[in-house]
Motif scaffolding. Sequence first.
Motif, PDB file in Angstrom:
ATOM      1  N   ARG A  76      -1.177  -1.600 -22.535  1.00 21.40           N
ATOM      2  CA  ARG A  76      -1.954  -1.680 -20.990  1.00 21.40           C
ATOM      3  C   ARG A  76      -0.457  -1.900 -20.567  1.00 21.40           C
ATOM      4  N   LEU A  77      -1.022  -2.016 -19.164  1.00 20.11           N
ATOM      5  CA  LEU A  77       0.137  -1.482 -18.268  1.00 20.11           C
ATOM      6  C   LEU A  77       0.392  -2.341 -17.430  1.00 20.11           C
ATOM      7  N   ALA A  78       1.315  -3.638 -17.612  1.00 20.44           N
ATOM      8  CA  ALA A  78       1.022  -4.442 -16.109  1.00 20.44           C
ATOM      9  C   ALA A  78       2.791  -3.682 -14.795  1.00 20.44           C
ATOM     10  N   VAL A  79       1.602  -3.712 -13.486  1.00 17.95           N
ATOM     11  CA  VAL A  79       2.201  -3.144 -11.968  1.00 17.95           C
ATOM     12  C   VAL A  79       2.984  -4.501 -11.806  1.00 17.95           C
ATOM     13  N   GLU A  80       3.732  -4.746 -11.080  1.00 18.48           N
ATOM     14  CA  GLU A  80       4.208  -5.911  -9.846  1.00 18.48           C
ATOM     15  C   GLU A  80       4.712  -5.029  -8.683  1.00 18.48           C
ATOM     16  N   LEU A  81       4.104  -4.710  -7.710  1.00 17.36           N
ATOM     17  CA  LEU A  81       4.892  -4.031  -6.429  1.00 17.36           C
ATOM     18  C   LEU A  81       5.174  -5.151  -6.162  1.00 17.36           C
ATOM     19  N   ARG A  82       7.122  -5.569  -5.480  1.00 18.70           N
ATOM     20  CA  ARG A  82       7.214  -6.883  -4.311  1.00 18.70           C
ATOM     21  C   ARG A  82       8.080  -5.644  -3.947  1.00 18.70           C
ATOM     22  N   PHE A  83       7.715  -6.959  -2.369  1.00 16.33           N
ATOM     23  CA  PHE A  83       8.998  -6.539  -1.567  1.00 16.33           C
ATOM     24  C   PHE A  83       8.517  -7.110  -0.219  1.00 16.33           C
ATOM     25  N   LEU A  84       9.451  -7.137   0.582  1.00 15.05           N
ATOM     26  CA  LEU A  84       9.759  -8.473   1.977  1.00 15.05           C
ATOM     27  C   LEU A  84       8.518  -7.758   2.948  1.00 15.05           C
ATOM     28  N   ARG A  85       8.313  -8.990   3.449  1.00 16.47           N
ATOM     29  CA  ARG A  85       7.782  -8.358   4.667  1.00 16.47           C
ATOM     30  C   ARG A  85       8.180  -8.763   6.121  1.00 16.47           C
ATOM     31  N   VAL A  86       8.684  -8.359   7.248  1.00 19.68           N
ATOM     32  CA  VAL A  86       9.497  -9.150   7.870  1.00 19.68           C
ATOM     33  C   VAL A  86       8.448  -9.665   8.890  1.00 19.68           C
ATOM     34  N   GLN A  87       8.789 -10.850   9.242  1.00 22.61           N
ATOM     35  CA  GLN A  87       8.531 -12.089  10.242  1.00 22.61           C
ATOM     36  C   GLN A  87       9.121 -12.139  11.101  1.00 22.61           C
ATOM     37  N   ARG A  88       8.441 -11.847  12.456  1.00 20.58           N
ATOM     38  CA  ARG A  88       9.500 -12.017  13.913  1.00 20.58           C
ATOM     39  C   ARG A  88       9.141 -13.209  14.387  1.00 20.58           C
ATOM     40  N   ARG A  89      10.289 -13.916  13.774  1.00 19.21           N
ATOM     41  CA  ARG A  89      10.307 -15.170  14.532  1.00 19.21           C
ATOM     42  C   ARG A  89      11.153 -15.575  16.349  1.00 19.21           C
ATOM     43  N   THR A  90      10.560 -15.749  16.949  1.00 25.89           N
ATOM     44  CA  THR A  90      11.199 -15.450  18.437  1.00 25.89           C
ATOM     45  C   THR A  90      11.388 -17.715  19.058  1.00 25.89           C
ATOM     46  N   VAL A  91      12.226 -18.209  19.565  1.00 23.85           N
ATOM     47  CA  VAL A  91      12.105 -19.466  20.046  1.00 23.85           C
ATOM     48  C   VAL A  91      11.909 -19.995  21.020  1.00 23.85           C
ATOM     49  N   GLU A  92      11.177 -21.091  21.349  1.00 19.44           N
ATOM     50  CA  GLU A  92      10.758 -21.603  22.658  1.00 19.44           C
ATOM     51  C   GLU A  92      11.312 -23.293  23.250  1.00 19.44           C
ATOM     52  N   ARG A  93      11.351 -23.250  24.328  1.00 26.69           N
ATOM     53  CA  ARG A  93      11.443 -24.246  24.877  1.00 26.69           C
ATOM     54  C   ARG A  93      10.376 -24.730  24.700  1.00 26.69           C
ATOM     55  N   ALA A  94       9.811 -26.179  24.868  1.00 24.61           N
ATOM     56  CA  ALA A  94       9.266 -26.858  26.014  1.00 24.61           C
ATOM     57  C   ALA A  94      10.237 -26.939  27.974  1.00 24.61           C
ATOM     58  N   GLU A 125      -0.473  -6.580  -7.988  1.00 26.34           N
ATOM     59  CA  GLU A 125      -0.448  -6.924  -8.967  1.00 26.34           C
ATOM     60  C   GLU A 125      -1.304  -5.858  -9.513  1.00 26.34           C
ATOM     61  N   LEU A 126      -0.576  -5.121 -10.670  1.00 26.51           N
ATOM     62  CA  LEU A 126      -2.338  -4.296 -11.192  1.00 26.51           C
ATOM     63  C   LEU A 126      -1.830  -4.642 -12.698  1.00 26.51           C
ATOM     64  N   LEU A 127      -3.034  -4.515 -13.963  1.00 28.27           N
ATOM     65  CA  LEU A 127      -3.446  -4.933 -15.160  1.00 28.27           C
ATOM     66  C   LEU A 127      -4.544  -3.236 -15.862  1.00 28.27           C
ATOM     67  N   LEU A 128      -3.877  -2.166 -16.049  1.00 29.11           N
ATOM     68  CA  LEU A 128      -4.614  -1.853 -16.265  1.00 29.11           C
ATOM     69  C   LEU A 128      -4.192  -0.929 -18.097  1.00 29.11           C
ATOM     70  N   PRO A 129      -5.704  -0.569 -18.092  1.00 31.59           N
ATOM     71  CA  PRO A 129      -5.782   0.230 -19.480  1.00 31.59           C
ATOM     72  C   PRO A 129      -4.937   1.850 -19.565  1.00 31.59           C
ATOM     73  N   VAL A 130      -3.779   1.890 -20.664  1.00 35.83           N
ATOM     74  CA  VAL A 130      -3.157   2.918 -20.672  1.00 35.83           C
ATOM     75  C   VAL A 130      -3.859   4.402 -19.422  1.00 35.83           C
ATOM     76  N   ASP A 131      -5.443   4.255 -20.834  1.00 35.85           N
ATOM     77  CA  ASP A 131      -5.971   4.785 -20.925  1.00 35.85           C
ATOM     78  C   ASP A 131      -6.234   5.781 -19.620  1.00 35.85           C
ATOM     79  N   GLU A 132      -6.870   4.595 -18.568  1.00 33.55           N
ATOM     80  CA  GLU A 132      -6.872   4.950 -17.528  1.00 33.55           C
ATOM     81  C   GLU A 132      -6.685   5.644 -16.194  1.00 33.55           C
ATOM     82  N   LEU A 133      -5.171   6.024 -17.495  1.00 35.84           N
ATOM     83  CA  LEU A 133      -3.798   6.955 -16.554  1.00 35.84           C
ATOM     84  C   LEU A 133      -3.524   8.278 -16.258  1.00 35.84           C
ATOM     85  N   THR A 134      -4.195   8.638 -17.576  1.00 36.01           N
ATOM     86  CA  THR A 134      -4.112  10.129 -17.892  1.00 36.01           C
ATOM     87  C   THR A 134      -4.870  11.209 -16.824  1.00 36.01           C
TER      88      THR A 134
END
Length: 455
Positions: A76-94, A125-134
Amino acid sequence: MSGLPEGIERGFAAARQIADAVLLEGYVLYPYRASAAKNRLRWQFGVLVPPEYTRQGGEHSHQRTECVLEAREDDRLAVELRFLRVQRRTVERAAANGEFESVERLELADRVLVDWDEGVEERVELLLPVDELTGDGVQRGFRLPGVGSTELLHEDGTAVGRLVRRREQVDGLLRLRMEELPGPFRAQRLTAEVENVSGWTPHRRAGREEALPRSLVSAHLLLGLEHGRFLSVTDPPEWARPAVRRCRNRHTWPVLAGPEGDRRVMLSSPIILEDHPRIAPESLGTLYDATEIDEILALRTAALTEDEKREARGTDDRAGAVIDLAESMPPEVLERLHGAVRGLREITGDRAAEQPWWDPGNDQEVDPERDRVLVDGRSVGAGSRVVLRPGRRRTDAQDLFLAGRTGVVEAVLHDVDGSVHLAVTVEDDPGADLWRAQGRFRYFQPDEVTPLEES
């Protein structure tokens, strides 16, 4: 990833330390403030932008990893795709009327807040039998919906402002395919493609800042086999070299990860690494700026002014953690960062590598303050005045600006290779006395100076 086979989980756990360094490389650079010029152009590695933006932004929307492996029929093949997602932060004053208004800067007692892009870690994340990848392989799409949040800021029990955060929708696609390789050795070629398929259509003048929230940032893959083994792309066995040469990697580079000798895990990184990369054991935490040495960076960070530290803490929680780390580092830990000879570990072991293998202070045959060396037939040593003639091929580029200046030799130093170096202070340098007191000099070889007087 829950439910991973034990062998893969152990391999991933060992590899994630390096993968985390890849994920956050350059996230925020010293001096860790949003106002610093080098923190205004961020996210330099593994950025997969929406496909429509590639036409005007010059960046790519996909990665392709190919490598050779030896998988078993029941693997079986385990796959872990990892990345950052940009979160835009803005500042406001009361405001006085109970509403909130956008501001460029909001000063609190312990931090200074400004608009900033935060990075939120995402995984597929994925966990797949290798025979499914052919054959046609496996294709998995994923969608990360847009989401927003608001954080109220209080001082002395009163709301003084708020942080407004927003993440845009990101759509991606992961393709996996494996094919048997011809020949007497049973091996396969794995192809793993990651693509940003977000449907965002940029307007004609859209810039990178608008594309980033819809991008996969610092994208990389962890690949693990339950029973089989991956082959090194850098140094494969002789029988596999032709197959490895035919692998085509685009915008990423696969290396064996985990402990030396373990070939169950592959890290496909947007930064070129060696097989089995490791974090230096002296390192105490993430500093995000791999172009620096931990010791220098920790000292510089601890020396920031209190106002600079307040701004760093308000820039990002990760930047604040670096400030706290530098401030809390005891002297004995800082000393451990100094002078580590990592190349000796394989020969002598970690404990022996912590000790100097040659201590010039205890070598009776050398005396930097009294030793002398012949230069153009003249004896040169501590106190000699010389003209600096830095060589272009082996000298620090900054030393080239000193060509023709005069200096005073402070010491004659010998290294273990038998080379001689002159420790020099530059004449007319207003900081010369300070450098001398701290033992900080400029270094030249004997053929890079001309004696001015008999010594």
